[in-house]
Design an enzyme around this catalytic site. Structure first.
Site, PDB file in Angstrom:
ATOM      1  N   ASP A 268       0.799  -1.229   0.000  1.00  0.00           N
ATOM      2  CA  ASP A 268       0.000   0.000   0.000  1.00  0.00           C
ATOM      3  C   ASP A 268       0.832   1.279   0.000  1.00  0.00           C
ATOM      4  OD1 ASP A 268      -2.346   1.585   0.101  1.00  0.00           O
ATOM      5  OD2 ASP A 268      -2.212   1.710   2.273  1.00  0.00           O
TER       6      ASP A 268
ATOM      7  N   CYS B  86     -16.816  -6.725 -15.946  1.00  0.00           N
ATOM      8  CA  CYS B  86     -17.761  -5.672 -15.564  1.00  0.00           C
ATOM      9  C   CYS B  86     -18.836  -5.442 -16.631  1.00  0.00           C
ATOM     10  CB  CYS B  86     -17.015  -4.364 -15.297  1.00  0.00           C
ATOM     11  SG  CYS B  86     -15.991  -4.396 -13.814  1.00  0.00           S
TER      12      CYS B  86
ATOM     13  N   CYS C 106     -22.172  -2.982 -16.733  1.00  0.00           N
ATOM     14  CA  CYS C 106     -22.591  -2.635 -15.372  1.00  0.00           C
ATOM     15  C   CYS C 106     -21.920  -1.351 -14.897  1.00  0.00           C
ATOM     16  CB  CYS C 106     -22.259  -3.776 -14.405  1.00  0.00           C
ATOM     17  SG  CYS C 106     -22.695  -3.435 -12.689  1.00  0.00           S
TER      18      CYS C 106
ATOM     19  N   CYS D  37     -22.054   5.885  -6.058  1.00  0.00           N
ATOM     20  CA  CYS D  37     -21.097   6.708  -5.321  1.00  0.00           C
ATOM     21  C   CYS D  37     -21.787   7.940  -4.726  1.00  0.00           C
ATOM     22  CB  CYS D  37     -19.961   7.157  -6.239  1.00  0.00           C
ATOM     23  SG  CYS D  37     -18.750   8.207  -5.395  1.00  0.00           S
TER      24      CYS D  37
ATOM     25  N   CYS E 126     -15.022   4.197   3.022  1.00  0.00           N
ATOM     26  CA  CYS E 126     -16.351   4.041   2.422  1.00  0.00           C
ATOM     27  C   CYS E 126     -16.380   2.735   1.645  1.00  0.00           C
ATOM     28  CB  CYS E 126     -16.648   5.220   1.490  1.00  0.00           C
ATOM     29  SG  CYS E 126     -18.265   5.136   0.679  1.00  0.00           S
TER      30      CYS E 126
ATOM     31  N   CYS F 279     -19.151   1.511  -3.107  1.00  0.00           N
ATOM     32  CA  CYS F 279     -18.921   0.987  -4.460  1.00  0.00           C
ATOM     33  C   CYS F 279     -18.584  -0.502  -4.447  1.00  0.00           C
ATOM     34  CB  CYS F 279     -17.839   1.783  -5.186  1.00  0.00           C
ATOM     35  SG  CYS F 279     -16.186   1.632  -4.470  1.00  0.00           S
TER      36      CYS F 279
ATOM     37  N   CYS G 108     -21.486  -3.879  -5.794  1.00  0.00           N
ATOM     38  CA  CYS G 108     -20.901  -4.632  -6.910  1.00  0.00           C
ATOM     39  C   CYS G 108     -21.480  -6.047  -6.976  1.00  0.00           C
ATOM     40  CB  CYS G 108     -19.390  -4.700  -6.754  1.00  0.00           C
ATOM     41  SG  CYS G 108     -18.567  -5.699  -8.023  1.00  0.00           S
TER      42      CYS G 108
END
Length: 355
Positions: free
Chosen positions: A130, A184, A187, A194, A236, A239, A243
């Site tokens: 990260d 995806c 979609c 969001c 958050c 999203c 999915c």
């Protein structure tokens, strides 16, 4: 064969998914990062040197391959405490449940590196999680861990997007895996859901509008986003939750990542009275504590307004004298907002009584 040995060992130490990629320059990612920078869509938390972010050999001169790993984390909490009228609660995002993932993923990479060196002592390895220079998602995508979703998350066919990523650059020449094609399709549920319309396009995020970013800042949150924060104390998940690829996904494979319910969904008022020491003692092992108590306390104030918690007004009055400007100003905003809500409620009652 060394690659098969590495894969077998990774499974034995609890790495949920592993993939292999070349250490070639990430040219496409470089172009995307340059556009993000030009549009001022980056959060500012990233490594500033784009060459370091996209050129593995800049970090390890003899780089030949990159090993990408993924650790699955839970998406559901059993018997989660609920907010009440008198005790409203905030919430930490799922990526901040349990032990700070940086610690766990780094430990897995350290074990993997030790194993590799036991097999090939002259090998060179450089691991990161990260906060490292490379773009984790770009590495994971190239290594076949999953595809890059429109919400900018890596989506694994098995674990969905509820995965922590890490990587190791190495001087070993290991056969690369094939990247996956996106599933995806047409979609756009993540983009549509969001709360702040942070997605500029599929796979393109204005990080400065993203709630995950906003909750980590140390300054005042712009007025236009305050109502969207809700009771989020850190991060958050919207999203990811919407999915379709995450439907039914909930893995509990690592005891360290299990949430302490009262810590990841805490009552709000006590947070505002915490000292640095008490905050670190309670929340210090969570990934969401990395910016310290001020952003969490600011977000707790916003959450009290979200719940229209009128009984918190006396506490907010005290915070108007706080030495931290962001806490003072957010408390002032909260008191004004709660006063407006109270007046609106009283007005509604008057209307009803006059019918």
């Amino acid at each position: 064969m060394l690659k098969e040995k590495i894969i077998a060992y990774s499974k034995s130490i609890g790495i949920d998914q592993i993939g292999f990629a070349s250490a070639d320059v990430f040219h496409e990612m470089r172009n995307r990062l340059e556009v993000q920078s030009q549009l001022n869509y980056q959060s500012g938390f990233e490594e500033k040197d784009l060459t370091k972010r996209t050129t593995p050999a800049k970090l390890l001169p003899k780089a030949k391959s990159i090993i990408a790993i993924a650790i699955a984390y839970p998406s559901k909490m059993k018997n989660a405490p609920k907010s009440t009228l008198h005790e409203p609660r905030g919430i930490f995002c799922r990526a901040s449940w349990g032990l700070d993932y940086h610690i766990l993923v780094k430990e897995k990479l350290k074990q993997l590196e030790s194993y590799i060196l036991s097999q090939v002592p002259e090998a060179q390895c450089l691991s990161m999680v990260d906060t490292g220079e490379l773009v984790d998602r770009a590495v994971a995508e190239r290594a076949g861990i999953g595809w890059s979703g429109k919400n900018c998350s890596i989506i694994s066919p098995k674990f969905g997007s509820y995965i922590y990523l890490g990587e190791m650059i190495t001087s070993l020449e290991l056969e690369p895996d094939m990247p996956m094609e996106s599933k995806c399709g047409s979609c756009t549920k993540c983009m549509d859901a969001c709360p702040t319309n942070a997605f500029v396009a599929a796979g393109q995020l204005n990080a400065k509008k993203c709630i995950a970013y906003l909750t980590q800042t140390k300054t005042e949150i712009p007025q236009e986003f305050l109502a969207s924060i809700g009771n989020r104390l850190y991060g958050c998940d919207t999203c990811q939750v919407v999915c379709p690829e995450n439907r039914g996904i909930d893995f509990h494979l690592h005891s360290e990542l299990e949430p302490v319910q009262e810590d990841v969904k805490p009552t709000l008022s006590p947070i505002l009275q915490m000292s640095n020491r008490s905050f670190n003692k309670r929340f210090g092992t969570l990934a969401g504590s990395w910016r310290g108590r001020t952003p969490i306390q600011r977000n707790a104030i916003i959450a009290l307004v979200h719940f229209n918690h009128q009984t918190s007004v006396p506490m907010l009055k005290e915070l108007i004298n706080d030495p931290r400007e962001v806490i003072r100003k957010t408390a002032e905003w909260a008191m004004h907002s709660l006063e407006q809500k109270a007046n609106s409620s009283a007005s509604d009652q008057d209307d009803v009584s006059s019918d």
